[in-house]
Scaffold this motif. Structure first.
Motif, PDB file in Angstrom:
ATOM      1  N   LEU A 167      -0.609  -8.056  -7.500  1.00 48.84           N
ATOM      2  CA  LEU A 167      -1.896  -8.728  -7.610  1.00 48.84           C
ATOM      3  C   LEU A 167      -1.590 -10.210  -7.767  1.00 48.84           C
ATOM      4  CD1 LEU A 167      -3.582  -6.462 -10.310  1.00 48.84           C
ATOM      5  CD2 LEU A 167      -3.736  -6.230  -7.831  1.00 48.84           C
ATOM      6  N   ARG A 168      -2.281 -11.073  -7.017  1.00 43.56           N
ATOM      7  CA  ARG A 168      -2.059 -12.512  -7.132  1.00 43.56           C
ATOM      8  C   ARG A 168      -3.394 -13.192  -7.382  1.00 43.56           C
ATOM      9  NH1 ARG A 168      -2.794 -16.888  -4.061  1.00 43.56           N
ATOM     10  NH2 ARG A 168      -1.523 -18.693  -4.540  1.00 43.56           N
ATOM     11  N   CYS A 169      -3.457 -13.958  -8.472  1.00 45.37           N
ATOM     12  CA  CYS A 169      -4.666 -14.703  -8.800  1.00 45.37           C
ATOM     13  C   CYS A 169      -4.701 -15.970  -7.951  1.00 45.37           C
ATOM     14  CB  CYS A 169      -4.707 -15.050 -10.287  1.00 45.37           C
ATOM     15  SG  CYS A 169      -6.192 -16.013 -10.715  1.00 45.37           S
ATOM     16  N   ARG A 170      -5.753 -16.139  -7.167  1.00 39.18           N
ATOM     17  CA  ARG A 170      -5.839 -17.305  -6.298  1.00 39.18           C
ATOM     18  C   ARG A 170      -6.228 -18.560  -7.069  1.00 39.18           C
ATOM     19  NH1 ARG A 170     -11.159 -18.035  -5.374  1.00 39.18           N
ATOM     20  NH2 ARG A 170     -12.484 -16.186  -5.360  1.00 39.18           N
ATOM     21  N   SER A 171      -6.580 -18.431  -8.341  1.00 39.49           N
ATOM     22  CA  SER A 171      -6.930 -19.592  -9.144  1.00 39.49           C
ATOM     23  C   SER A 171      -5.725 -20.115  -9.929  1.00 39.49           C
ATOM     24  CB  SER A 171      -8.070 -19.244 -10.105  1.00 39.49           C
ATOM     25  OG  SER A 171      -8.400 -20.370 -10.897  1.00 39.49           O
ATOM     26  N   CYS A 172      -5.119 -19.268 -10.755  1.00 35.46           N
ATOM     27  CA  CYS A 172      -4.002 -19.734 -11.598  1.00 35.46           C
ATOM     28  C   CYS A 172      -2.635 -19.427 -10.996  1.00 35.46           C
ATOM     29  CB  CYS A 172      -4.095 -19.140 -13.000  1.00 35.46           C
ATOM     30  SG  CYS A 172      -3.766 -17.365 -13.089  1.00 35.46           S
ATOM     31  N   GLY A 173      -2.592 -18.580  -9.962  1.00 31.59           N
ATOM     32  CA  GLY A 173      -1.326 -18.268  -9.296  1.00 31.59           C
ATOM     33  C   GLY A 173      -0.514 -17.168  -9.947  1.00 31.59           C
ATOM     34  N   ALA A 174      -1.004 -16.581 -11.029  1.00 28.17           N
ATOM     35  CA  ALA A 174      -0.264 -15.516 -11.715  1.00 28.17           C
ATOM     36  C   ALA A 174      -0.080 -14.325 -10.777  1.00 28.17           C
ATOM     37  CB  ALA A 174      -1.007 -15.076 -12.973  1.00 28.17           C
ATOM     38  N   VAL A 175       1.057 -13.653 -10.929  1.00 27.62           N
ATOM     39  CA  VAL A 175       1.364 -12.476 -10.130  1.00 27.62           C
ATOM     40  C   VAL A 175       1.651 -11.317 -11.077  1.00 27.62           C
ATOM     41  CG1 VAL A 175       2.953 -11.451  -8.449  1.00 27.62           C
ATOM     42  CG2 VAL A 175       2.289 -13.868  -8.248  1.00 27.62           C
ATOM     43  N   PHE A 176       1.024 -10.186 -10.808  1.00 24.61           N
ATOM     44  CA  PHE A 176       1.164  -8.997 -11.644  1.00 24.61           C
ATOM     45  C   PHE A 176       1.566  -7.814 -10.772  1.00 24.61           C
ATOM     46  CE2 PHE A 176      -2.298 -11.657 -13.190  1.00 24.61           C
ATOM     47  CZ  PHE A 176      -1.937 -11.893 -14.503  1.00 24.61           C
ATOM     48  N   ASP A 177       2.276  -6.869 -11.365  1.00 23.05           N
ATOM     49  CA  ASP A 177       2.576  -5.605 -10.696  1.00 23.05           C
ATOM     50  C   ASP A 177       1.386  -4.679 -10.849  1.00 23.05           C
ATOM     51  OD1 ASP A 177       5.181  -6.365 -10.061  1.00 23.05           O
ATOM     52  OD2 ASP A 177       6.026  -5.469 -11.870  1.00 23.05           O
ATOM     53  N   VAL A 178       1.179  -3.851  -9.848  1.00 21.45           N
ATOM     54  CA  VAL A 178       0.173  -2.799  -9.948  1.00 21.45           C
ATOM     55  C   VAL A 178       0.792  -1.549  -9.330  1.00 21.45           C
ATOM     56  CG1 VAL A 178      -1.027  -3.464  -7.812  1.00 21.45           C
ATOM     57  CG2 VAL A 178      -2.225  -2.133  -9.527  1.00 21.45           C
ATOM     58  N   ASP A 179       0.753  -0.494 -10.088  1.00 21.09           N
ATOM     59  CA  ASP A 179       1.333   0.763  -9.631  1.00 21.09           C
ATOM     60  C   ASP A 179       0.248   1.632  -9.019  1.00 21.09           C
ATOM     61  OD1 ASP A 179       4.038   0.322 -10.469  1.00 21.09           O
ATOM     62  OD2 ASP A 179       3.329   0.521 -12.520  1.00 21.09           O
ATOM     63  N   VAL A 180       0.233   1.637  -7.709  1.00 22.40           N
ATOM     64  CA  VAL A 180      -0.702   2.478  -6.957  1.00 22.40           C
ATOM     65  C   VAL A 180       0.077   3.128  -5.828  1.00 22.40           C
ATOM     66  CG1 VAL A 180      -2.742   1.086  -7.473  1.00 22.40           C
ATOM     67  CG2 VAL A 180      -1.397   0.581  -5.444  1.00 22.40           C
ATOM     68  N   PRO A 181      -0.289   4.351  -5.484  1.00 22.84           N
ATOM     69  CA  PRO A 181       0.397   4.968  -4.346  1.00 22.84           C
ATOM     70  C   PRO A 181      -0.021   4.266  -3.059  1.00 22.84           C
ATOM     71  CG  PRO A 181      -1.340   6.390  -5.170  1.00 22.84           C
ATOM     72  CD  PRO A 181      -1.271   5.225  -6.097  1.00 22.84           C
ATOM     73  N   PHE A 182       0.938   3.939  -2.227  1.00 16.37           N
ATOM     74  CA  PHE A 182       0.648   3.371  -0.921  1.00 16.37           C
ATOM     75  C   PHE A 182       1.789   3.714   0.006  1.00 16.37           C
ATOM     76  CE2 PHE A 182       2.992   0.045  -3.095  1.00 16.37           C
ATOM     77  CZ  PHE A 182       3.858  -0.429  -2.128  1.00 16.37           C
ATOM     78  N   ASP A 183       1.473   3.690   1.291  1.00 12.56           N
ATOM     79  CA  ASP A 183       2.451   4.043   2.310  1.00 12.56           C
ATOM     80  C   ASP A 183       2.483   2.923   3.343  1.00 12.56           C
ATOM     81  OD1 ASP A 183       4.115   5.201   4.161  1.00 12.56           O
ATOM     82  OD2 ASP A 183       2.780   6.862   4.642  1.00 12.56           O
ATOM     83  N   THR A 184       3.594   2.218   3.417  1.00 11.38           N
ATOM     84  CA  THR A 184       3.719   1.115   4.369  1.00 11.38           C
ATOM     85  C   THR A 184       4.213   1.610   5.724  1.00 11.38           C
ATOM     86  OG1 THR A 184       5.949   0.655   3.582  1.00 11.38           O
ATOM     87  CG2 THR A 184       4.147  -0.606   2.575  1.00 11.38           C
ATOM     88  N   ALA A 185       4.454   2.898   5.876  1.00  8.78           N
ATOM     89  CA  ALA A 185       5.020   3.433   7.114  1.00  8.78           C
ATOM     90  C   ALA A 185       4.146   3.123   8.328  1.00  8.78           C
ATOM     91  CB  ALA A 185       5.238   4.942   6.997  1.00  8.78           C
ATOM     92  N   VAL A 186       2.827   3.175   8.171  1.00  4.73           N
ATOM     93  CA  VAL A 186       1.935   2.906   9.292  1.00  4.73           C
ATOM     94  C   VAL A 186       2.091   1.460   9.752  1.00  4.73           C
ATOM     95  CG1 VAL A 186      -0.493   2.777  10.005  1.00  4.73           C
ATOM     96  CG2 VAL A 186       0.301   4.694   8.617  1.00  4.73           C
ATOM     97  N   ALA A 187       2.122   0.520   8.824  1.00  4.79           N
ATOM     98  CA  ALA A 187       2.287  -0.896   9.182  1.00  4.79           C
ATOM     99  C   ALA A 187       3.652  -1.143   9.814  1.00  4.79           C
ATOM    100  CB  ALA A 187       2.107  -1.772   7.945  1.00  4.79           C
TER     101      ALA A 187
END
Length: 153
Positions: free
Chosen positions: A102-122
């Protein structure tokens, strides 16, 4: 008997794993590489090379920013770190398993988020387009909780 591991044991184990990975790749095992690898693990968050340089300078007087960048990039190549490009300066992440950011477009902070996702299609679509993909990242941009609250007033 339930034995707990000391942080010193964990550091020694991680240092030994890094040293083995360096040797396997034909790279020298240097104190700079070990210290920078240890600092990245200790900071345990997304950091810039400049942040690592400030911390590393305490233990490695005279270490340079190009050395820190080269070492962090080498750690990423060895699978000991992730190079994260989410707009702004390149960040280095000690978490190497797949996860989204997750990236905040205001302060620039970056956070991890644990969600299932599959990059294989991309990755498959990229290959079909003639691109030679190496990796795919999921980055969600918006406002962090603090910036969203400030925007609401």
């Amino acid at each position: 008997m339930n034995a707990t591991r000391s942080p010193e044991h964990d550091h020694a184990e991680a240092d030994a794993r890094l040293a083995a990975a360096l040797r396997e790749r034909g790279q020298r095992v240097t104190s700079q590489r070990l210290v920078i690898g240890r600092l990245l693990r200790e900071l345990d968050r997304h950091v810039t090379a400049e942040e690592v340089l400030r911390r590393a300078s305490e233990q490695l007087p005279g270490v340079s920013l190009p050395t820190v960048y080269a070492t962090l990039d080498l750690l990423a190549e060895l699978g000991e770190a992730r190079r994260v490009s989410v707009g702004g300066p390149v960040l280095y992440d000690p978490r190497t398993e797949d996860h989204a950011h997750l990236r905040c477009r205001s302060c620039g902070a970056v956070f991890d988020v644990d969600v299932p996702f599959d990059t294989a299609v991309a990755l498959r679509a990229a290959r079909e387009a003639g691109f030679a993909p190496e990796a795919a990242e999921v980055v969600v941009e918006g406002l962090c909780a603090d910036c969203a609250a400030a925007a609401r007033g």
